[in-house]
Design a protein around this motif. Structure first.
Motif, mmCIF file in Angstrom:
data_model
loop_
_atom_site.group_PDB
_atom_site.id
_atom_site.type_symbol
_atom_site.label_atom_id
_atom_site.label_comp_id
_atom_site.label_asym_id
_atom_site.label_seq_id
_atom_site.Cartn_x
_atom_site.Cartn_y
_atom_site.Cartn_z
ATOM 1 N N ILE A 28 1.186 -1.455 0.307
ATOM 2 C CA ILE A 28 0.427 -0.180 0.701
ATOM 3 C C ILE A 28 0.908 1.184 0.072
ATOM 4 N N ALA A 29 0.849 2.292 -1.047
ATOM 5 C CA ALA A 29 1.414 3.605 -0.893
ATOM 6 C C ALA A 29 0.134 4.253 -0.390
ATOM 7 N N GLY A 30 -0.293 5.250 -1.001
ATOM 8 C CA GLY A 30 -0.615 6.188 -1.037
ATOM 9 C C GLY A 30 -2.007 5.709 0.273
ATOM 10 N N GLY A 31 -2.648 4.549 -0.660
ATOM 11 C CA GLY A 31 -3.873 4.419 0.244
ATOM 12 C C GLY A 31 -5.689 4.945 -0.528
ATOM 13 N N THR A 32 -4.731 6.021 -1.761
ATOM 14 C CA THR A 32 -6.014 5.990 -2.644
ATOM 15 C C THR A 32 -7.367 5.022 -3.945
ATOM 16 N N MET A 97 -4.454 17.476 -12.875
ATOM 17 C CA MET A 97 -5.825 16.982 -13.649
ATOM 18 C C MET A 97 -6.156 16.267 -12.325
ATOM 19 N N VAL A 98 -5.442 15.892 -11.832
ATOM 20 C CA VAL A 98 -5.871 14.698 -10.662
ATOM 21 C C VAL A 98 -6.207 14.981 -9.303
ATOM 22 N N GLY A 99 -8.013 14.270 -9.207
ATOM 23 C CA GLY A 99 -8.185 14.434 -8.340
ATOM 24 C C GLY A 99 -8.427 16.035 -7.541
ATOM 25 N N ALA A 100 -8.817 15.953 -6.253
ATOM 26 C CA ALA A 100 -8.124 17.479 -5.271
ATOM 27 C C ALA A 100 -6.863 16.847 -4.886
ATOM 28 N N ARG A 106 -1.811 12.292 -1.293
ATOM 29 C CA ARG A 106 -0.887 10.900 -1.401
ATOM 30 C C ARG A 106 -0.619 9.948 -2.157
ATOM 31 N N GLY A 107 -1.362 10.184 -3.222
ATOM 32 C CA GLY A 107 -1.621 9.288 -4.500
ATOM 33 C C GLY A 107 -0.527 9.410 -5.258
ATOM 34 N N THR A 108 -0.263 8.354 -5.282
ATOM 35 C CA THR A 108 1.882 7.882 -5.452
ATOM 36 C C THR A 108 1.615 7.813 -7.912
ATOM 37 N N GLY A 110 3.586 5.596 -8.815
ATOM 38 C CA GLY A 110 3.727 3.113 -8.556
ATOM 39 C C GLY A 110 2.345 2.802 -8.391
ATOM 40 N N GLY A 111 0.873 3.729 -7.266
ATOM 41 C CA GLY A 111 -0.378 3.190 -6.920
ATOM 42 C C GLY A 111 -1.344 3.873 -8.629
ATOM 43 N N SER A 112 -0.201 4.340 -9.262
ATOM 44 C CA SER A 112 -1.404 4.698 -10.490
ATOM 45 C C SER A 112 -1.006 3.294 -11.053
ATOM 46 N N LEU A 113 -0.220 3.063 -11.164
ATOM 47 C CA LEU A 113 0.381 1.622 -12.310
ATOM 48 C C LEU A 113 0.445 0.956 -11.702
ATOM 49 N N PRO A 118 -7.331 1.912 -17.047
ATOM 50 C CA PRO A 118 -7.688 2.478 -18.438
ATOM 51 C C PRO A 118 -7.905 3.885 -18.446
ATOM 52 N N ALA A 119 -8.467 4.465 -17.376
ATOM 53 C CA ALA A 119 -8.723 5.809 -17.032
ATOM 54 C C ALA A 119 -7.717 6.709 -16.518
ATOM 55 N N ALA A 120 -6.713 6.436 -15.576
ATOM 56 C CA ALA A 120 -5.421 6.921 -14.805
ATOM 57 C C ALA A 120 -5.101 8.085 -16.015
ATOM 58 N N ASP A 121 -4.907 9.540 -15.041
ATOM 59 C CA ASP A 121 -4.501 10.578 -16.087
ATOM 60 C C ASP A 121 -2.846 10.273 -16.236
ATOM 61 N N VAL A 157 1.744 -7.380 -14.982
ATOM 62 C CA VAL A 157 2.443 -7.861 -14.891
ATOM 63 C C VAL A 157 3.403 -8.316 -13.934
ATOM 64 N N ILE A 158 2.573 -7.191 -13.146
ATOM 65 C CA ILE A 158 3.230 -7.818 -11.332
ATOM 66 C C ILE A 158 3.193 -9.023 -11.060
ATOM 67 N N GLU A 159 4.302 -9.655 -10.100
ATOM 68 C CA GLU A 159 4.338 -11.223 -9.848
ATOM 69 C C GLU A 159 3.898 -10.582 -8.177
HETATM 70 C C1 LIG Z 1 -11.327 11.140 -4.581
HETATM 71 C C2 LIG Z 1 -10.560 10.177 -5.441
HETATM 72 C C3 LIG Z 1 -9.866 10.893 -6.726
HETATM 73 C C4 LIG Z 1 -9.261 10.704 -8.191
HETATM 74 N N1 LIG Z 1 -9.282 11.306 -9.084
HETATM 75 C C5 LIG Z 1 -8.347 10.106 -10.021
HETATM 76 C C6 LIG Z 1 -7.914 11.502 -11.210
HETATM 77 O O1 LIG Z 1 -8.410 12.117 -11.638
HETATM 78 N N2 LIG Z 1 -7.007 10.816 -12.035
HETATM 79 C C7 LIG Z 1 -6.605 9.449 -11.796
HETATM 80 O O2 LIG Z 1 -5.890 9.365 -12.742
HETATM 81 N N3 LIG Z 1 -6.665 8.825 -10.349
HETATM 82 C C8 LIG Z 1 -7.549 9.587 -9.125
HETATM 83 N N4 LIG Z 1 -7.454 8.920 -8.537
HETATM 84 C C9 LIG Z 1 -7.492 7.572 -7.666
HETATM 85 C C10 LIG Z 1 -5.660 7.245 -7.440
HETATM 86 O O3 LIG Z 1 -5.663 8.006 -6.499
HETATM 87 C C11 LIG Z 1 -4.474 6.885 -8.328
HETATM 88 O O4 LIG Z 1 -4.654 5.681 -9.110
HETATM 89 C C12 LIG Z 1 -3.542 6.950 -7.124
HETATM 90 O O5 LIG Z 1 -2.412 7.325 -7.821
HETATM 91 C C13 LIG Z 1 -3.251 5.470 -6.577
HETATM 92 O O6 LIG Z 1 -2.096 5.223 -5.780
HETATM 93 P P1 LIG Z 1 -2.167 5.329 -4.033
HETATM 94 O O7 LIG Z 1 -0.189 5.570 -3.277
HETATM 95 O O8 LIG Z 1 -3.209 6.136 -3.721
HETATM 96 O O9 LIG Z 1 -2.266 3.844 -4.406
HETATM 97 P P2 LIG Z 1 -2.404 2.734 -3.557
HETATM 98 O O10 LIG Z 1 -4.364 2.357 -3.087
HETATM 99 O O11 LIG Z 1 -1.752 2.480 -2.744
HETATM 100 O O12 LIG Z 1 -2.430 1.641 -4.521
HETATM 101 C C14 LIG Z 1 -3.118 0.885 -5.753
HETATM 102 C C15 LIG Z 1 -2.354 -0.160 -6.149
HETATM 103 O O13 LIG Z 1 -1.280 -0.511 -6.770
HETATM 104 C C16 LIG Z 1 -0.466 -1.495 -5.840
HETATM 105 N N5 LIG Z 1 0.249 -0.580 -5.307
HETATM 106 C C17 LIG Z 1 1.107 0.811 -5.326
HETATM 107 N N6 LIG Z 1 2.218 0.804 -5.347
HETATM 108 C C18 LIG Z 1 2.669 -0.265 -5.153
HETATM 109 C C19 LIG Z 1 4.421 -0.092 -5.595
HETATM 110 N N7 LIG Z 1 5.150 0.554 -5.570
HETATM 111 N N8 LIG Z 1 4.303 -1.402 -6.708
HETATM 112 C C20 LIG Z 1 4.034 -2.248 -6.832
HETATM 113 N N9 LIG Z 1 2.177 -2.534 -6.226
HETATM 114 C C21 LIG Z 1 1.696 -1.092 -5.856
HETATM 115 C C22 LIG Z 1 -1.721 -1.272 -4.513
HETATM 116 O O14 LIG Z 1 -1.374 -2.804 -4.154
HETATM 117 C C23 LIG Z 1 -2.391 -1.372 -5.149
HETATM 118 O O15 LIG Z 1 -2.709 -2.413 -5.655
HETATM 119 C C24 LIG Z 1 -8.537 9.100 -7.302
HETATM 120 C C25 LIG Z 1 -8.700 8.581 -6.928
HETATM 121 C C26 LIG Z 1 -9.807 9.088 -5.193
HETATM 122 C C27 LIG Z 1 -9.924 8.414 -4.013
#
Ligand SMILES: Cc1cc2nc3c(=O)[nH]c(=O)nc-3n(C[C@H](O)[C@H](O)[C@H](O)COP(=O)(O)OP(=O)(O)OC[C@H]3O[C@@H](n4cnc5c(N)ncnc54)[C@H](O)[C@@H]3O)c2cc1C
Length: 286
Positions: A28-32, A97-100, A106-108, A110-113, A118-121, A157-159
């Protein structure tokens, strides 16, 4: 409330990889993405391995030709990076352009990947930049193109036991011009109905010497539109090819109907976003 989920917060990459070798564990990274999924019961996880204290994954390194971005770099971290603002504003445009603000804090990357929406910015700009993903595990490192990393919605492809360490890409030349466009159902805080990244280089004679076009939310993963790129590559830009290029982009997508938009609407959205992007980059740029 989260069901009693185990949680550990290692301080070194080695400890994190050791923990992740256990099948019950998930990073878990940002957990979003992860926390709402667990709360909603869409995902059951026994043990979360927090990446937030791993300084080894939080960096932006720039040299003459290349950028490396560590997996736990947040969107806000991207936005505040002088190097990215200077050398690769396309990434910044998308990150803004991501969220607020809370999501960007919080969002990272690595979390996006890892989430592979399919809609990730961030994914269209990274595809346009021909980014590569570095994955690490107890077995070592492997590096692969982002296009090969993404398999489908939420699937990569993450294992088991692997972590995204960083992404890297070659810096576009200073003369390259890029833009990111997003259409959502609201002006802000909206998941993309379609998004698009365009990166273009043009010679003094007007010939488009390089063009990279990537789109999101219109196929099972974010994708490059390589057939559409060919219409402009090595040709002199003119308004005459604008409609043909936009129609080609619309045809090359494979969208579906869902709660946000119909497939037909998404195809039209891609054409409209591309028209804006091409005119903005090729006609309005200094
Ligand atoms: C209110 C809200 C609005 C949002 N708006 C947008 C938006 O406008 N555009 C957009 O693109 N996204 C949006 N998001 C989605 C989100 O913020 C992104 O996808 C974010 O980048 C996820 O990152 P994280 O660190 O929170 O991931 P996490 O929630 O911590 O993890 C996401 C996934 O990735 C895995 N993971 C995390 N880090 C790693 C790592 N280093 N290696 C392997 N696996 C990993 C986790 O196990 C999990 O499966 C929104 C989310 C919320 C809650």
């Amino acid at each position: 409330m989260l069901e009693a989920v185990g949680f550990c917060s290692p301080r070194t990459l080695k400890d994190a990889l050791d923990a992740l070798s256990n099948r019950q564990c998930r990073p878990i990274a940002g957990g979003t993405d992860l926390v709402p999924a667990i709360r909603a019961g869409r995902l059951v996880v026994a043990q979360l391995v927090d990446l937030g204290r791993l300084d080894e994954l939080r960096f932006i390194r720039v040299d003459e030709s290349q950028i490396e971005i560590g997996a736990t770099t947040t969107y806000q971290g991207l936005i505040e990076s002088e190097a990215l603002n200077d050398r690769c504003p396309l990434i910044i445009e998308a990150a803004r352009m991501v969220g607020a603000q809370q999501t960007r804090n919080r969002g990272t990357v690595g979390g996006s990947l890892g989430n592979a929406s399919p809609a990730a910015d961030l994914l269209p700009p990274l595809l346009a930049l021909d980014a590569e993903v570095s994955l690490v595990s107890g077995r070592g490192e492997r590096v692969l193109p982002l296009a090969c990393f993404l398999l489908g919605p939420g699937t990569t492809v993450i294992e088991q036991g692997e972590l995204i360490h960083h992404i890297r890409f070659t810096l576009p030349p200073q003369s390259a011009r890029g833009t990111f466009r997003k259409l959502g159902r609201r002006a802000g805080m909206a998941c993309a109905v379609a998004n698009l990244a365009l990166l273009v280089q043009q010679g003094a004679d007007g010939v488009v010497t390089d063009i990279r076009l990537a789109v999101g939310a219109v196929a099972p993963t974010a994708i490059r539109l390589r057939q559409t790129e060919l219409i402009l590559k090595d040709h002199v830009w003119s308004r005459a090819v604008l409609n043909r290029t936009c129609q080609a982009a619309s045809s090359e997508c494979t969208p579906i109907d869902d709660v946000r938009a119909s497939a037909r609407y998404r195809r039209r959205a891609v054409a409209a976003l591309l028209k804006q992007a091409l005119l903005g980059v090729l006609e309005e740029a200094p």
